[in-house]
Enzyme design. Structure first.
Site, PDB file in Angstrom:
ATOM      1  N   ASN A  12       0.877  -1.171   0.000  1.00  0.00           N
ATOM      2  CA  ASN A  12       0.000   0.000   0.000  1.00  0.00           C
ATOM      3  C   ASN A  12       0.918   1.226   0.000  1.00  0.00           C
ATOM      4  OD1 ASN A  12      -1.767   2.060   0.522  1.00  0.00           O
ATOM      5  ND2 ASN A  12      -2.729   1.088   2.306  1.00  0.00           N
ATOM      6  N   ARG A  96      -2.486  -2.005  -3.557  1.00  0.00           N
ATOM      7  CA  ARG A  96      -3.679  -1.185  -3.395  1.00  0.00           C
ATOM      8  C   ARG A  96      -3.559  -0.023  -4.384  1.00  0.00           C
ATOM      9  NH1 ARG A  96      -4.896   3.430   0.912  1.00  0.00           N
ATOM     10  NH2 ARG A  96      -7.079   3.734   0.433  1.00  0.00           N
ATOM     11  N   HIS A 185     -12.518   3.328  -0.267  1.00  0.00           N
ATOM     12  CA  HIS A 185     -12.544   2.332   0.820  1.00  0.00           C
ATOM     13  C   HIS A 185     -13.274   1.055   0.377  1.00  0.00           C
ATOM     14  CE1 HIS A 185     -12.484   5.761   4.053  1.00  0.00           C
ATOM     15  NE2 HIS A 185     -11.251   5.326   3.849  1.00  0.00           N
ATOM     16  N   ARG A 246     -10.969  15.940   6.966  1.00  0.00           N
ATOM     17  CA  ARG A 246     -11.751  16.342   5.788  1.00  0.00           C
ATOM     18  C   ARG A 246     -13.162  16.748   6.198  1.00  0.00           C
ATOM     19  NH1 ARG A 246     -10.646  10.876   2.806  1.00  0.00           N
ATOM     20  NH2 ARG A 246      -8.444  10.800   3.373  1.00  0.00           N
ATOM     21  N   ARG A 289     -10.113   9.373  20.566  1.00  0.00           N
ATOM     22  CA  ARG A 289      -9.799   9.147  22.000  1.00  0.00           C
ATOM     23  C   ARG A 289      -9.610  10.473  22.714  1.00  0.00           C
ATOM     24  NH1 ARG A 289      -5.400   4.873  20.077  1.00  0.00           N
ATOM     25  NH2 ARG A 289      -5.485   6.401  18.425  1.00  0.00           N
ATOM     26  N   ASN A 339     -13.457   0.834  17.754  1.00  0.00           N
ATOM     27  CA  ASN A 339     -12.999   1.104  19.124  1.00  0.00           C
ATOM     28  C   ASN A 339     -13.833   2.075  19.936  1.00  0.00           C
ATOM     29  OD1 ASN A 339     -10.414  -0.435  19.125  1.00  0.00           O
ATOM     30  ND2 ASN A 339      -9.987   0.915  17.391  1.00  0.00           N
ATOM     31  N   GLU A 389      -8.172  -4.755   5.184  1.00  0.00           N
ATOM     32  CA  GLU A 389      -8.001  -4.465   3.758  1.00  0.00           C
ATOM     33  C   GLU A 389      -6.849  -5.267   3.157  1.00  0.00           C
ATOM     34  OE1 GLU A 389      -8.407  -0.251   5.084  1.00  0.00           O
ATOM     35  OE2 GLU A 389      -9.090   0.054   3.040  1.00  0.00           O
TER      36      GLU A 389
HETATM   37  P1  AMP Z   1      -7.881   4.250  10.903  1.00  0.00           P
HETATM   38  O1  AMP Z   1      -7.814   5.333   9.870  1.00  0.00           O
HETATM   39  O2  AMP Z   1      -8.907   3.202  10.587  1.00  0.00           O
HETATM   40  O3  AMP Z   1      -6.550   3.676  11.274  1.00  0.00           O
HETATM   41  O4  AMP Z   1      -8.443   4.959  12.250  1.00  0.00           O
HETATM   42  C1  AMP Z   1      -7.648   5.882  12.950  1.00  0.00           C
HETATM   43  C2  AMP Z   1      -8.526   6.619  13.945  1.00  0.00           C
HETATM   44  O5  AMP Z   1      -9.178   5.692  14.822  1.00  0.00           O
HETATM   45  C3  AMP Z   1      -7.750   7.526  14.898  1.00  0.00           C
HETATM   46  O6  AMP Z   1      -7.552   8.791  14.328  1.00  0.00           O
HETATM   47  C4  AMP Z   1      -8.686   7.610  16.097  1.00  0.00           C
HETATM   48  O7  AMP Z   1      -9.587   8.680  15.941  1.00  0.00           O
HETATM   49  C5  AMP Z   1      -9.478   6.317  16.053  1.00  0.00           C
HETATM   50  N1  AMP Z   1      -9.158   5.396  17.140  1.00  0.00           N
HETATM   51  C6  AMP Z   1      -8.174   4.481  17.204  1.00  0.00           C
HETATM   52  N2  AMP Z   1      -8.199   3.814  18.377  1.00  0.00           N
HETATM   53  C7  AMP Z   1      -9.240   4.318  19.087  1.00  0.00           C
HETATM   54  C8  AMP Z   1      -9.811   4.057  20.379  1.00  0.00           C
HETATM   55  N3  AMP Z   1      -9.308   3.127  21.182  1.00  0.00           N
HETATM   56  N4  AMP Z   1     -10.884   4.788  20.755  1.00  0.00           N
HETATM   57  C9  AMP Z   1     -11.403   5.724  19.942  1.00  0.00           C
HETATM   58  N5  AMP Z   1     -10.922   6.012  18.716  1.00  0.00           N
HETATM   59  C10 AMP Z   1      -9.861   5.326  18.298  1.00  0.00           C
END
Ligand code: AMP
Length: 403
Positions: A12, A96, A185, A246, A289, A339, A389
């Protein structure tokens, strides 16, 4: 390819990063995973984790000039673990590729002609396709004998009907510039909608699912009987939900207003909407978080950002409910979706009339497994299904080279 070739390397490639995984497709086991970031800078970093016996995480820091150097470094790390790219066990490399336009609705073995088409799509994916092309070229130079397969982010969405895919703008102008809704996605939406059917004990053709891919980038899709019928991202990944940086949906007139009234250039507006908007623009943070922590401390800006995020999400759930007519499951995936229990609870709050309810105890469980978070009596299942993915790219690549 020899009969014993069962490994697939998934690449990727981003503009300054390469994420990779090596998988053995006999049992979909990961053999190694890693990331090269800040390519082209003095402070490049490679983090490599072999997942075979006795492996531990290894890190390299220091300048990695370009994608070629990055891939060479990855190849060295893999060779160190006895997993070298020269191995006869390697069946293919799966890439990808973000934009496949209308032409690519399925994974495709990369030929010169396919490369030319991916290049032709650069104007509609200026941030992504050039990096993907560089990654492919580099991998081809290293293993010219090996099938290289492109798996497109847009492919799953090519089943959208024209009524969902066309913008209501002048048809000649739209067609001349290939302006339409492509969606992104797709690999995740495909994987997660299929896994959701499995969780419900049904065939994908039997179920209607709303998939909410909520990561730093975020998109929703409406999937009827395994086929995408609508998705929230459009010509580019800017449309739709509120994301980390975004804006998602805005009145397009915002852009000319900014040009005319604020004197901003097109490039400045592009950066504003893609990099400085969404959660980060609303409250300064894009990590859910941190936003939840600030809300717990009474921070009103963080609370408003959260409310705007949830309001948009709810609008898409309602819209896709109407598009599908009957919904079997609403499923949350990606970093936030997998999460953030408060996001899941808030997104369906008040939607009992639509059959959508979340069980607070089930929602609070932390797990890596696909799971239901709705109570047994609920008319519509609400689920959490971790996306994968890379596994999906590896599966599609392997299936194609074995076809
Ligand atoms: P991704 O683009 O799928 O890797 O998601 C990244 C985003 O997931 C981060 O910017 C966080 O906002 C969110 N994230 C990751 N871990 C947690 C968690 N334990 N609780 C809440 N949000 C989370």
């Amino acid at each position: 390819m020899t009969a014993s070739a069962t490994r697939v390397l998934v690449l990727n490639s981003g503009s300054s990063s390469v994420k990779y995984q090596l998988l053995d497709m006999r049992d979909s086991a990961r053999l190694a995973v890693g990331l090269v970031e800040r390519i082209g800078e003095e402070t490049s970093r490679l983090v490599h984790t072999p997942l075979t016996d006795g492996g531990g995480k290894r890190e390299r820091t220091g300048p990695i000039a370009d994608h070629e150097a990055a891939l060479k470094a990855v190849a060295e790390e893999l060779a160190h673990d006895g997993l070298g790219l020269d191995s006869p066990e390697l069946a293919a490399i799966g890439h990808r590729v973000v934009h496949g336009g209308l032409r690519f609705s399925a994974p495709t073995v990369i030929t010169d002609e396919v490369m030319a088409e991916i290049e032709r799509l650069v104007p509609v994916a200026p941030l992504h396709n050039p990096a993907n092309i560089t990654g492919i070229r580099t991998a081809q130079a290293m293993r010219p004998d090996l099938p290289q397969v492109a798996v497109f982010d847009t492919a799953f969405h090519t089943t959208m009907p024209e009524s969902a895919a066309r913008y209501a703008i002048d048809v000649e102008t739209a067609d001349a510039h290939r302006i339409r809704r492509y969606g992104f996605h797709g690999t995740s939406h495909a994987f997660v909608s299929r896994e959701t059917a499995k969780l419900l004990g049904k065939d994908p053709s039997e179920v209607n699912v709303i998939v909410l891919h909520l990561g730093n980038g975020a998109s929703a899709s409406a999937v009827r009987g395994g086929k995408c019928v609508d998705t929230s991202m459009g010509l580019t990944p800017l449309e739709g939900l509120v994301m980390g940086t975004r804006s998602g949906d805005v009145d397009p007139a915002v852009t000319f207003h900014l040009e005319r009234v604020a004197g901003m250039s097109t490039d400045e507006i592009d950066v504003l909407l893609n990099k400085k908007s969404g959660l980060v623009g609303l409250c300064g943070d894009n990590d859910m978080r941190e936003i939840r922590r600030r809300i717990d401390e009474g921070d009103q800006r963080a609370l408003l950002a959260f409310e705007i995020y949830i309001h948009r999400l709810k609008k898409y759930i309602g819209a896709y409910y109407a598009v599908l007519g009957r919904v079997d499951a609403v499923v949350f995936t990606a970093g936030v979706g997998e999460n953030a229990a408060p996001v899941r609870a808030a997104a369906v709050e008040g939607l009992e009339e639509l059959g959508l309810v979340v069980d607070a105890d089930l929602n609070a469980v932390r797990s890596d497994a696909a799971r239901l978070i709705s109570p047994g009596y609920a008319r519509v299942a609400v689920a959490v299904v971790p996306t994968d993915e890379e596994l999906e790219i590896a599966r599609q690549t392997y299936a194609l080279v074995n076809a």
